[in-house]
Design a protein around this motif. Structure first.
Motif, short mmCIF file in Angstrom:
data_model
loop_
_atom_site.label_atom_id
_atom_site.label_comp_id
_atom_site.label_asym_id
_atom_site.label_seq_id
_atom_site.Cartn_x
_atom_site.Cartn_y
_atom_site.Cartn_z
N ILE A 223 0.85 -1.18 0.00
CA ILE A 223 0.00 0.00 0.00
C ILE A 223 0.89 1.24 0.00
O ILE A 223 1.79 1.34 0.82
CB ILE A 223 -0.87 0.03 1.28
CG1 ILE A 223 -1.69 -1.24 1.38
CG2 ILE A 223 -1.73 1.27 1.33
CD1 ILE A 223 -2.55 -1.52 0.18
N SER A 229 -6.90 4.10 -5.07
CA SER A 229 -7.67 4.65 -3.94
C SER A 229 -7.99 3.52 -2.96
O SER A 229 -7.93 2.34 -3.30
CB SER A 229 -8.97 5.27 -4.45
OG SER A 229 -9.85 4.25 -4.86
N ASP A 230 -8.35 3.93 -1.74
CA ASP A 230 -8.69 2.94 -0.73
C ASP A 230 -9.90 2.12 -1.17
O ASP A 230 -10.00 0.93 -0.90
CB ASP A 230 -9.02 3.63 0.60
CG ASP A 230 -7.80 4.32 1.18
OD1 ASP A 230 -6.69 3.88 0.88
OD2 ASP A 230 -7.98 5.31 1.91
N TYR A 251 -2.12 -6.20 4.18
CA TYR A 251 -1.75 -4.93 3.58
C TYR A 251 -0.42 -4.51 4.19
O TYR A 251 -0.27 -4.52 5.41
CB TYR A 251 -2.81 -3.87 3.85
CG TYR A 251 -4.20 -4.35 3.52
CD1 TYR A 251 -4.71 -4.25 2.23
CD2 TYR A 251 -5.00 -4.95 4.50
CE1 TYR A 251 -5.96 -4.72 1.92
CE2 TYR A 251 -6.25 -5.43 4.20
CZ TYR A 251 -6.75 -5.31 2.91
OH TYR A 251 -7.98 -5.79 2.61
N ARG A 274 -2.97 4.62 7.19
CA ARG A 274 -3.78 4.12 6.08
C ARG A 274 -3.86 2.59 6.13
O ARG A 274 -4.92 1.99 5.95
CB ARG A 274 -3.13 4.57 4.76
CG ARG A 274 -3.96 4.26 3.56
CD ARG A 274 -3.31 4.80 2.32
NE ARG A 274 -4.13 4.47 1.16
CZ ARG A 274 -3.65 4.34 -0.06
NH1 ARG A 274 -2.36 4.53 -0.29
NH2 ARG A 274 -4.44 4.03 -1.05
N ARG A 277 -6.27 1.63 8.82
CA ARG A 277 -7.67 1.77 8.38
C ARG A 277 -8.06 0.62 7.45
O ARG A 277 -9.19 0.13 7.50
CB ARG A 277 -7.85 3.10 7.65
CG ARG A 277 -7.75 4.32 8.54
CD ARG A 277 -9.06 4.63 9.23
NE ARG A 277 -8.94 5.76 10.12
CZ ARG A 277 -8.70 5.68 11.43
NH1 ARG A 277 -8.58 4.50 12.01
NH2 ARG A 277 -8.58 6.76 12.16
N LEU A 278 -7.13 0.20 6.59
CA LEU A 278 -7.45 -0.91 5.68
C LEU A 278 -7.71 -2.19 6.46
O LEU A 278 -8.63 -2.94 6.17
CB LEU A 278 -6.30 -1.12 4.69
CG LEU A 278 -6.36 -0.23 3.45
CD1 LEU A 278 -5.05 -0.28 2.70
CD2 LEU A 278 -7.50 -0.68 2.52
N ASN A 302 -11.64 7.52 -0.24
CA ASN A 302 -10.56 7.31 0.73
C ASN A 302 -11.09 7.32 2.14
O ASN A 302 -12.12 7.92 2.43
CB ASN A 302 -9.48 8.37 0.56
CG ASN A 302 -8.70 8.16 -0.73
OD1 ASN A 302 -8.45 7.03 -1.13
ND2 ASN A 302 -8.37 9.25 -1.39
N SER A 409 -3.02 9.47 2.38
CA SER A 409 -3.05 8.92 1.05
C SER A 409 -2.10 9.76 0.21
O SER A 409 -2.06 10.97 0.35
CB SER A 409 -4.46 8.98 0.49
OG SER A 409 -4.43 8.69 -0.87
#
Lengths: 445, 316
Positions: A223, A229-230, A251, A274, A277-278, A302, A409
């Motif tokens: 990532i 994008s997410d 990830y 990020r 969050r993923l 995102n 991001s």
């Protein structure tokens, strides 16, 4: 080169692989050495806080490929070495006897060609399994481009197989890993999925049929090295879970290891928030019965840096709340921020013997910090009547201001008119920014 | 073929007559109503259950507590049967003591003390009553908490049992009750520590015998024994619990847990030292500097375990 040096080099080359789980296989000891537990078992935690469960090493870091993001790329000037199958087998067994590890995680750079590399790996694993009668956990990474019968043989000695999808899109793959193609990655993935299905049927008929990749397959992607994008990443993960029955998608926040014009500069910090969050969204897909389109959308592609994905979903769906903990279904309870699968199960069990109020919820271990704004209880039948701002303030992820001083991001602001994250060290800005965020989110509710 | 006379008062076809038939209670109620109606009208409607005198139902027990708080302290010998005798004493003298302490390390007190003698038959009776009157899970809970590090665990166990005798099986569902929640929390704490220790035990090879030291808060040896026995079925090993001065010994296929005052392991061989060094090196190499997060490490691997863990001992 002695074993110590080899171990150092080959562990160093393998450390960027995210997965180190030993879950999914439940095999009590069979008289030989070792056993596995379904939940997995962590043996230590490294200084970065990651679980050390398996001896994670490469068979060889002598790679013919030149993938731009990889520390083992052929053009990188580092020490090269390989384990012999016998060395690796003995090391694994001796570590395992001392309870240092739960098993082996074997990956490799591409030595000579994919098939030769796979043969070396299979030899090492066969020595471990058959010569030492090893019943512990083995996770093996398939080499892209290896022939199907070698993948089959690898699956017979490993508990879990994984094929790295590497980057979230075909386009990025062709730019950064020109020797790998999307097709070459998905083909073994499909083969493993089909093999497992067939194997399940065989095992139903013949008790002693050999098990093929009993603990399923996993994958990993990097990532932050490429511009997806997410939303597209999450859609991809959802597709993989559905199509190939993957157990996990990992990830890995891109950590710049080499300078390249196609990559973020070496000074870039890894996008840890990020990645976090993923993983949170990934759990929502796997254990909370969410779908990707509920979490993100084309319009808001995102993640919200300030809120975890579940809170973010909740404040945009306030019409569904509050829910009554004494009557709501388990599936509904699962959607309440702060209530997880275990809490939901406990609530459903505990309310059979009496109506639940806040003190009871606290005693059965439900964390009310976030949940209290979304539930009604026996002693509070209309829910908390705090303002929107107070609710939002309680939901904001505190991690965002400490660990999260980074670019969430690479390509694009968080969206929804939110201010960008403040720079590190500037306390006045942080406090000010926090107020701005609260006001902005409260308006969105 | 069931005739018309086989129809139960509630309309069910057959009358099984079993005491635990879930229709029986309902039938009896209907029967009683019909009898009353018959007594009034003088007609006999006593059909199917003729000759089967309804059993007298026990009077609903008043929900008054089994034991009343009393200014007394129980002292027992610290064993599990000894604790069961305390339960016996509490129930039969209708008193809930202020505390139950092992007599060896009981703090001085001005309250009246009662020394409870351990009698096997009393202990057996109490132990057998738990699965019968509450549930097997409740017995497991009590015996697990007995091995935990919960402060004043004996009185917590007694309170739980007294509640259980009154409420029966559902007591295990009363997760939020003040007498149940601490028991479940103690069980969870013990279970969590046992699971962590499965990974955190570090063996050394002393000439073919594996030896390790641990210092957990709870007495978890009985809970980790089966895991290590099945994992190292062909080996001989010893795990010494420094906190509780006991050791799990597995040799030649037989396991036992024995009290042990202390232990001195022999000096490590050269090969052993080499593997220790390699493990430390692996541990230090696998961490990614850019992601360093000591807090996270400490959350997952609390510092109190570090003294027995090879790779982090030096950091203490």
């Amino acid at each position: 080169m002695d074993l110590m040096d080899k171990l150092t080099i080959l562990a160093d080359g393998a450390k960027y692989d995210a997965a180190c789980t030993s879950s999914g296989a439940d095999r009590p000891g069979g008289g030989g050495l070792g056993s596995t537990i379904a939940a997995g078992c962590c043996h230590s935690f490294s200084a970065d806080g990651r679980c050390v469960s398996l001896l994670k090493v490469l068979m060889s870091n002598n790679c013919i490929y030149d993938c731009k993001y990889c520390v083992n790329r052929s053009s990188n000037d580092i020490a090269r070495t390989s384990f012999t199958p016998e060395e690796l087998a003995e090391l694994t067994i001796e570590f395992y006897r001392r309870n240092y590890i739960e098993g082996l995680f074997l990956s490799s750079g591409v030595l000579r060609n994919p098939d030769y590399t796979m043969e070396q790996m299979i030899r090492a694993l066969e020595i471990i399994r058959y010569k030492y009668d090893f019943w512990g956990y083995i996770h093996a990474k398939t080499i892209p481009g290896a022939s199907p019968d070698l993948i089959w043989r690898l699956g017979l000695v490993a508990d879990r197989l994984s094929v790295n999808i590497e980057l979230p899109s075909e386009d990025s793959l062709s730019r950064l890993a020109p020797a790998k193609t999307r097709k070459a990655i998905l083909r073994p993935m499909a083969q493993i999925a089909a093999g497992r299905q067939q194997n399940t049927r065989e095992l139903a008929h013949y008790k002693h049929a050999p098990t093929f990749a009993g603990a399923g397959q996993a994958t990993q992607m990097i990532i932050g090295a490429s511009p997806e994008s997410d939303y597209s990443i999450l859609r991809l993960a959802e597709g993989l879970y559905g199509r190939y029955e993957l157990k996990r998608v990992f990830y890995s926040a891109y950590i710049p290891v080499v300078e390249d014009s196609l990559l973020p500069s070496v000074e870039t910090k890894p996008p840890l928030l990020r990645e976090h969050r993923l993983y949170q969204a990934d759990f929502l897909l796997r254990q909370y019965r969410f779908v990707a389109d509920e979490i993100l959308s084309e319009e808001a592609p995102n993640f919200n840096p300030y809120l975890d994905p579940k809170c973010n979903w909740a404040i945009h769906n306030m019409h569904l709340f509050p829910v009554d903990v004494n009557t709501a279904s388990q599936a509904t309870l699962l959607r309440v921020p702060g209530i997880g699968p275990l809490s939901a199960k406990r609530i459903v069990a505990a309310r059979k013997t009496g109506r639940l109020g806040m003190p009871e919820l606290k005693k059965i271990g439900v964390v009310l910090k976030r949940a209290q704004y979304f539930i009604t209880t026996a002693d509070n039948p209309t829910g908390l009547h705090t303002g929107r701002e107070a609710t939002v303030r309680a939901l904001i992820d505190p991690g965002v201001y400490s660990a999260g001083m980074e670019q969430l991001s690479l390509f694009g602001p968080p969206g929804m008119g939110l201010p960008a994250l403040p720079g590190p060290g500037d306390v006045a800005t942080v406090a000010q920014a926090a107020e701005e965020v609260v006001a902005c989110l409260a308006k969105a509710m | 073929m069931p005739g018309k006379s086989d129809v139960m008062p509630c309309g069910r076809r057959t009358y099984c007559g079993r005491a635990n038939c879930r229709h029986t209670a309902h039938c009896r109620k209907l029967e009683a109503q019909q009898e009353q109606a018959a007594a009034k009208s003088g007609a006999d409607v006593h059909g199917p259950a003729q000759g089967r005198a309804p059993r007298p139902r026990p009077a609903p027990s008043p929900k008054k507590p089994l034991a009343r708080p009393a200014d007394v302290v129980y002292l027992y010998d610290g064993s599990l049967p000894g604790f069961y005798c305390c339960v016996y004493e509490s129930v039969y003298s209708h008193e809930l003591p202020l505390a139950i302490w092992p007599e060896d390390d009981a703090p001085p007190t001005l309250f009246r003390q009662k020394l409870i003698a351990t009698e096997q038959d009393k202990a057996e009776r109490v132990r057998a009553s738990v699965p019968k009157k509450i549930s097997a899970a409740a017995l497991e809970l009590v015996e697990t908490v007995y091995l935990s590090c919960l402060a004043e665990k004996e009185i917590a166990m007694l309170r739980f049992l007294l509640l259980g005798y009154q409420r029966g099986r559902p007591v295990m569902q009363m997760l939020g009750h003040a007498d149940v929640a601490p028991m479940l929390a103690a069980q969870k704490h013990l279970g969590g520590e046992a699971h962590l220790l499965l990974g955190f035990v570090r063996f050394s090879d002393y000439d073919g015998v594996l030896g390790a030291t641990i210092s957990p808060k709870n007495f978890i040896l009985p809970f980790i024994a089966s895991h290590f026995v099945s994992r190292y079925a062909q080996e001989d090993f010893l795990i010494y619990d420094k906190t509780h001065k006991a050791a799990l010994i597995y040799e030649q296929g037989r396991q036992r847990i024995v009290p042990m005052e202390g232990i001195v392991f022999p000096k490590a061989s050269e090969a052993e030292e080499a593997y220790r060094a390699m493990w430390k090196q692996f541990y230090n190499t696998i961490s990614i500097e850019a992601r360093e997060n000591p807090r996270c490490r400490m959350t997952h691997m609390p510092k109190r375990y570090w003294e027995n863990m090879l790779e982090v001992q030096d950091l203490l």
